[in-house]
Design an enzyme around this catalytic site. Structure first.
Site, PDB file in Angstrom:
ATOM      1  CE  LYS A 154      -8.068   2.209  36.691  1.00  0.00           C
ATOM      2  NZ  LYS A 154      -8.089   1.202  37.342  1.00  0.00           N
ATOM      3  CD  GLU A 173       7.568   4.000  36.170  1.00  0.00           C
ATOM      4  OE1 GLU A 173       8.021   3.074  35.465  1.00  0.00           O
ATOM      5  OE2 GLU A 173       7.024   3.752  37.401  1.00  0.00           O
ATOM      6  CB  CYS A 222       8.235  -0.775  36.489  1.00  0.00           C
ATOM      7  SG  CYS A 222       8.540   0.643  37.825  1.00  0.00           S
ATOM      8  CD  GLU A 278       7.735  -5.174  32.819  1.00  0.00           C
ATOM      9  OE1 GLU A 278       6.614  -4.890  31.909  1.00  0.00           O
ATOM     10  OE2 GLU A 278       8.177  -4.436  33.452  1.00  0.00           O
TER      11      GLU A 278
HETATM   12  P1  NDP Z   1      -2.008  -2.409  33.037  1.00  0.00           P
HETATM   13  O1  NDP Z   1      -0.964  -1.309  32.328  1.00  0.00           O
HETATM   14  O2  NDP Z   1      -2.797  -2.934  32.360  1.00  0.00           O
HETATM   15  O3  NDP Z   1      -2.907  -1.574  34.570  1.00  0.00           O
HETATM   16  C1  NDP Z   1      -2.157  -0.310  34.835  1.00  0.00           C
HETATM   17  C2  NDP Z   1      -3.363   0.625  35.137  1.00  0.00           C
HETATM   18  O4  NDP Z   1      -3.922   1.082  34.028  1.00  0.00           O
HETATM   19  C3  NDP Z   1      -4.343   0.157  36.297  1.00  0.00           C
HETATM   20  O5  NDP Z   1      -4.891   1.099  36.843  1.00  0.00           O
HETATM   21  C4  NDP Z   1      -5.442  -0.373  34.948  1.00  0.00           C
HETATM   22  O6  NDP Z   1      -6.517  -0.655  35.692  1.00  0.00           O
HETATM   23  C5  NDP Z   1      -5.473   0.773  34.177  1.00  0.00           C
HETATM   24  N1  NDP Z   1      -5.823   0.217  32.793  1.00  0.00           N
HETATM   25  C6  NDP Z   1      -5.828  -0.804  32.048  1.00  0.00           C
HETATM   26  N2  NDP Z   1      -6.276  -0.499  30.864  1.00  0.00           N
HETATM   27  C7  NDP Z   1      -6.234   0.716  30.592  1.00  0.00           C
HETATM   28  C8  NDP Z   1      -6.790   1.649  29.642  1.00  0.00           C
HETATM   29  N3  NDP Z   1      -7.078   1.039  28.566  1.00  0.00           N
HETATM   30  N4  NDP Z   1      -6.924   2.842  29.690  1.00  0.00           N
HETATM   31  C9  NDP Z   1      -6.659   3.281  31.024  1.00  0.00           C
HETATM   32  N5  NDP Z   1      -6.160   2.881  31.891  1.00  0.00           N
HETATM   33  C10 NDP Z   1      -6.104   1.279  31.680  1.00  0.00           C
HETATM   34  O7  NDP Z   1      -1.195  -3.243  33.829  1.00  0.00           O
HETATM   35  P2  NDP Z   1      -1.742  -4.954  34.343  1.00  0.00           P
HETATM   36  O8  NDP Z   1      -2.022  -4.500  35.984  1.00  0.00           O
HETATM   37  O9  NDP Z   1      -2.888  -5.240  33.791  1.00  0.00           O
HETATM   38  O10 NDP Z   1      -0.332  -5.619  34.417  1.00  0.00           O
HETATM   39  C11 NDP Z   1      -0.070  -6.270  33.059  1.00  0.00           C
HETATM   40  C12 NDP Z   1       1.561  -6.064  33.047  1.00  0.00           C
HETATM   41  O11 NDP Z   1       1.809  -4.876  33.002  1.00  0.00           O
HETATM   42  C13 NDP Z   1       2.194  -6.794  33.865  1.00  0.00           C
HETATM   43  O12 NDP Z   1       2.235  -8.018  34.080  1.00  0.00           O
HETATM   44  C14 NDP Z   1       3.470  -6.009  33.884  1.00  0.00           C
HETATM   45  O13 NDP Z   1       4.232  -6.690  32.958  1.00  0.00           O
HETATM   46  C15 NDP Z   1       3.209  -4.643  33.586  1.00  0.00           C
HETATM   47  N6  NDP Z   1       2.983  -3.822  34.613  1.00  0.00           N
HETATM   48  C16 NDP Z   1       4.052  -2.661  34.688  1.00  0.00           C
HETATM   49  C17 NDP Z   1       4.151  -1.786  35.818  1.00  0.00           C
HETATM   50  C18 NDP Z   1       5.087  -0.903  35.787  1.00  0.00           C
HETATM   51  O14 NDP Z   1       5.260  -0.360  37.067  1.00  0.00           O
HETATM   52  N7  NDP Z   1       6.004  -0.832  34.768  1.00  0.00           N
HETATM   53  C19 NDP Z   1       3.020  -2.046  36.807  1.00  0.00           C
HETATM   54  C20 NDP Z   1       2.019  -3.023  36.687  1.00  0.00           C
HETATM   55  C21 NDP Z   1       2.203  -3.879  35.439  1.00  0.00           C
HETATM   56  P3  NDP Z   1      -7.107  -2.023  36.193  1.00  0.00           P
HETATM   57  O15 NDP Z   1      -6.215  -2.416  37.338  1.00  0.00           O
HETATM   58  O16 NDP Z   1      -8.459  -2.123  36.293  1.00  0.00           O
HETATM   59  O17 NDP Z   1      -6.795  -3.066  34.748  1.00  0.00           O
END
Ligand code: NDP
Length: 786
Positions: free
Chosen positions: A191, A265, A299, A396
């Site tokens: 996904k 991660e 990240c 972060e």
């Molecule tokens: P999320 O962790 O919410 O999303 C990452 C992925 O998980 C997306 O595909 C998301 O779907 C999916 N997801 C969200 N909620 C669930 C759940 N309950 N169960 C399973 N999968 C889920 O990151 P965000 O995109 O909301 O970003 C929020 C913050 O997270 C950022 O501002 C940043 O601080 C951090 N982040 C960190 C990353 C990293 O690489 N370490 C990458 C991205 C974000 P959907 O896209 O539909 O929400």
């Protein structure tokens, strides 16, 4: 006009990349996409949503929302494809991965443009970094598929894996997950993030072009609810997740006790450390790369600048001057340094966070440069004058915001660097190799870059420590995360019930109350309470302390103080473990009698258990100084030194049966790799462990390296699982405990390894895998050669 004047007055002209091919592709799908399941486009059950260009606000396409039923369809398709895919030779799987690598290269430009349109990141980065790394990942893992039988013999794939990725490196994160999963023989339900699904959908077409068997890769779009349905699906063996720490913890909790493997991660707040002897101009360029690459939506972004006080003012001045030369704007313009943030939500979140954070103190500097007047753009930002308590230093931000502090000594730099709940990456700048490598060893993070930053390669494992998650992506360790030992499934574990007490008279006639063993000393249980140990024939063999949570906390404190063990030489650890083996052997008859009387086994079987325990200790003593790391040669001017580091403090809940061998089989690899242990022995047959501390006392084991607390597994384990100073937990205890242990581990995201409620044959339970589970790889990138 002189040449000098011409250089000074030269301006950038527009250098736009064409988006015609990407738009034509969107049009060929009528700007509407279904789900990719079983090799076909399949209509989704949920309500569609739009994919937008965050730089312009333009609508790009309608995307399907996969429902729970759609997730089920995708898992069934992946499952149906699994047997055939697994049965293919490594060479055949390699050919598919190679084809995907070639197809990514052949379509590199359109993929780069599509990624830029969907995410807002500059074309310079998608073209030169994201997409080439995607191809590199497929090439590298085509190699692993070919080598699997020889280099990873004894392992088999997990089955169907669920993969959930974020929006910051959409196609790259997909490649990081899909390539090793397929190479290892798994099939995939993937996904992408709802903000950035387009390159994943383009990739679905590349899978068709590559002739990949139907169902091997399924790509389903949707939001967090779709993600949750993937996490919950019973047909999935592993969840590989990249994203926020919050959702990572949710996934750990949601999968607790399900038997699913997980790799996480997660986020970071990585230090970028500049010493006074650093090449300051290079370090300034390093900062640009660390925090303004990909708009800081990275990240592993170096988002906490730690500068030597001696050069701080000079460095900040240089940095501000450089910030004023950055170019923010249309991401499709090839001369742009920083594009748009991923969406309005993210922009607002960062702006609010900065505004609120500044109320706690700090001075803000934002690049004095022209900015676009629409889209989700933000100025490169530097915040100085903050301290460790400030929210902006702790949390972060995930945007183009650097927070800066100063330090005076290397020790202070280390304290600041490690003063975070995260542990993903760090960057160290010094012209002195001793300083740089000393820092690299002491920083708690999975990846360290010396005089460089944000270096990534498929051959070099990437992943975090602490709340940045666990598991590695890339390299051999990344492959192992998609494999399990062949024939790992045992019979279901059943709890061992103690024999009913028939006679209260101690068997030996002498009252004997063994104690706990904490910080190298025998310690009375805090609750001043005991529990009986009953022989197989129902006689009282003795009474051991009934430990409580205070005892566990004391043991963890003692283990914390024994931190020198983790930096001791492997040779020293080997010597001590040999010595434990020697001393156990000297008392083998006494231990055999003890095992016989507790378990009711024959004396021959008891003797065998003791002999195997001695052999096990010799095995890990021998392994201690041979568990080497590796030196990777990524395709850049660096080497990456992969070091096996201990987790820190490992809690062990030993099996109820095999009271000596089970105990030793877990303890020996844990301490051989440099961890300190807090161990709860069998709660039915604990006397082998309490006798064992007398062996430890005579074997030169430093105080606090091994701590033993007796008591009921159900009572003691939760404290160990919740304790924030415990870095790993090996639960091989009483049946029925795994679910609660995994759920309780989320506070500091400690790594849990367990029997998964299956019986373990302790006579065969040893080997490299135990050393790997007791350690984590730290990759140190060092510039090397021409
Ligand atoms: P999320 O962790 O919410 O999303 C990452 C992925 O998980 C997306 O595909 C998301 O779907 C999916 N997801 C969200 N909620 C669930 C759940 N309950 N169960 C399973 N999968 C889920 O990151 P965000 O995109 O909301 O970003 C929020 C913050 O997270 C950022 O501002 C940043 O601080 C951090 N982040 C960190 C990353 C990293 O690489 N370490 C990458 C991205 C974000 P959907 O896209 O539909 O929400």
């Amino acid at each position: 006009m002189s040449v000098k004047e011409i250089y000074k007055t030269l301006d950038y002209g527009p250098a736009p990349e064409s988006d015609a091919e990407a738009k034509a592709w969107l049009a060929s799908h009528k700007k509407k996409f279904d789900l990719f399941i079983g090799g076909k486009w399949v209509k989704a059950g949920g309500k569609p949503f739009t994919a937008n260009n965050p730089a312009s606000g333009a609508k790009l396409a309608m995307i399907s929302q996969a429902s729970k039923a759609d997730v089920g369809k995708a898992v069934r398709a992946a499952d149906a494809a699994g047997a055939q895919w697994r049965a293919l030779s490594g060479h055949t799987r390699a050919k598919y991965l190679y084809a995907l690598a070639r197809l990514v290269q052949k379509h590199a430009r359109v993929l780069a443009v599509l990624e830029t349109l969907d995410n807002g990141k500059p074309i310079r980065e998608t073209r030169d970094i994201d997409i080439p790394l995607v191809a590199r990942h497929f090439y590298h893992h085509a190699g692993w598929a070919s080598l699997q039988d020889s280099e990873l013999a004894g392992y088999e794939p997990l089955g169907v894996v669920g993969q959930i990725i974020p929006w910051n490196f959409p196609l790259l994160m997909m490649a990081w997950k899909i390539a090793p999963a397929l190479a290892a023989g798994n099939t995939v339900v993937m996904k992408p993030a709802e903000q950035t699904p387009l390159t994943a959908l383009y990739f679905a077409e590349l899978c068709m072009k590559a002739g990949l068997p139907d169902g091997v890769i399924n790509i389903i779009t949707g939001d967090g609810e779709t993600g949750q349905a993937i996490v919950a699906h019973k047909g999935i063996s592993k969840i590989a997740f990249t994203g926020s720490t919050e959702v990572g913890k949710f996934i750990r909790k949601a999968t607790a006790g399900s038997g699913k493997d997980i790799t996480l991660e997660l986020g970071g707040k990585s230090p970028f450390i500049v010493f006074s002897d650093a090449d300051l101009d290079s370090a300034v360029e390093g900062v640009v790369n660390a925090i303004w690459f990909n708009q800081g939506e990275v990240c592993c972004a170096g988002s906490r600048l730690l500068v030597s006080e001696a050069v701080a003012d000079k460095f900040y001045k240089k940095l501000r001057r450089r910030m004023d030369k950055l170019r923010v704007g249309d991401p499709l313009d090839k001369t742009i340094d920083m594009g748009s943030l991923v969406d309005k939500t993210q922009l607002t979140r960062i702006q609010n966070m900065v505004a609120a954070g500044l109320k706690e103190g700090g001075e803000i500097y934002q690049a004095d440069i022209p900015m676009p007047n629409k889209g989700c753009f933000m100025r490169p930002t530097l915040i100085t004058g903050v301290d460790t308590a400030c929210t902006l230093v702790r949390e972060e931000i995930f945007g183009p915001v650097m927070v800066a502090m100063t330090f005076r000594t290397p020790d202070e730099a280390i304290q600041l660097a490690n003063n975070t709940r995260y542990g993903l990456a760090a960057s160290v700048w010094s012209e002195n190799i001793n300083t740089a490598l000393d820092m690299a060893a002491r920083i708690k993070a999975g990846v360290i870059w010396v005089n460089s930053t944000n270096q990534l390669d498929a051959a070099v494992g990437f992943g975090g420590m602490r709340e940045s998650g666990y598991g590695r992506e890339g390299g051999r360790e990344g492959m192992l995360a998609y494999l399990k030992p062949k024939g790992a499934e045992g019979k279901p574990l059943v709890a061992v019930t103690p024999t009913a007490l028939k006679s209260n008279t101690p068997e030996t006639g002498i009252d004997k109350t063994p104690k706990n063993y904490v910080g190298g000393k025998q310690a009375r249980p805090d609750g001043s309470s005991v529990m009986p140990v009953i022989s197989a024939s129902g006689k009282l063999l003795g009474e051991v302390g009934r430990g409580n949570r205070k005892d566990i906390r004391n043991a963890v404190e003692a283990a914390t103080k024994a931190s020198k063990w983790s930096s001791s030489t492997a040779h020293l650890r080997a010597q001590i473990i040999y010595y434990i083996g020697e001393n156990l052997d000297a008392r083998k008859d006494e231990f055999a009698q003890r095992i016989k009387s507790m378990t009711g086994c024959t004396l021959t079987a008891a003797k065998k258990e003791v002999a195997q325990s001695v052999e096990c200790l010799f095995f890990y003593a021998g392994f201690a100084d041979k568990f080497d790391g590796a030196v990777h040669a990524p395709p850049v001017r660096d080497i990456a030194i992969a070091m096996n580091e201990p987790l820190g403090i490992v809690g062990i809940v030993a099996p109820q049966a095999a009271p000596l061998l089970g105990f030793v089989s877990l303890l020996a690899p844990v301490i051989a790799t440099g961890n300190r242990a807090v161990i709860i022995p069998s709660d039915v047959y604990p006397l082998a462990a309490t006798d064992f501390y007398q062996v430890l006392e005579t074997s030169d084991v430093p105080a606090g390296v091994v701590n033993i607390i007796t008591g009921e597994h159900d009572v003691l384990t939760p404290t160990l699982a919740e304790h924030d100073e415990v870095n790993g937990l090996w639960y091989f205890g009483k049946a029925g405990g795994v679910a609660s242990v995994e759920a309780a581990s989320i506070g500091n995201l400690k790594q849990v390894w367990s029997h998964k409620e299956q019986q373990v044959d302790w006579a065969k339970a040893y080997g490299r895998r135990y050393m790997e589970k007791a350690s984590q790889v730290k990759n140190i990138w060092v510039p090397y050669g021409a």
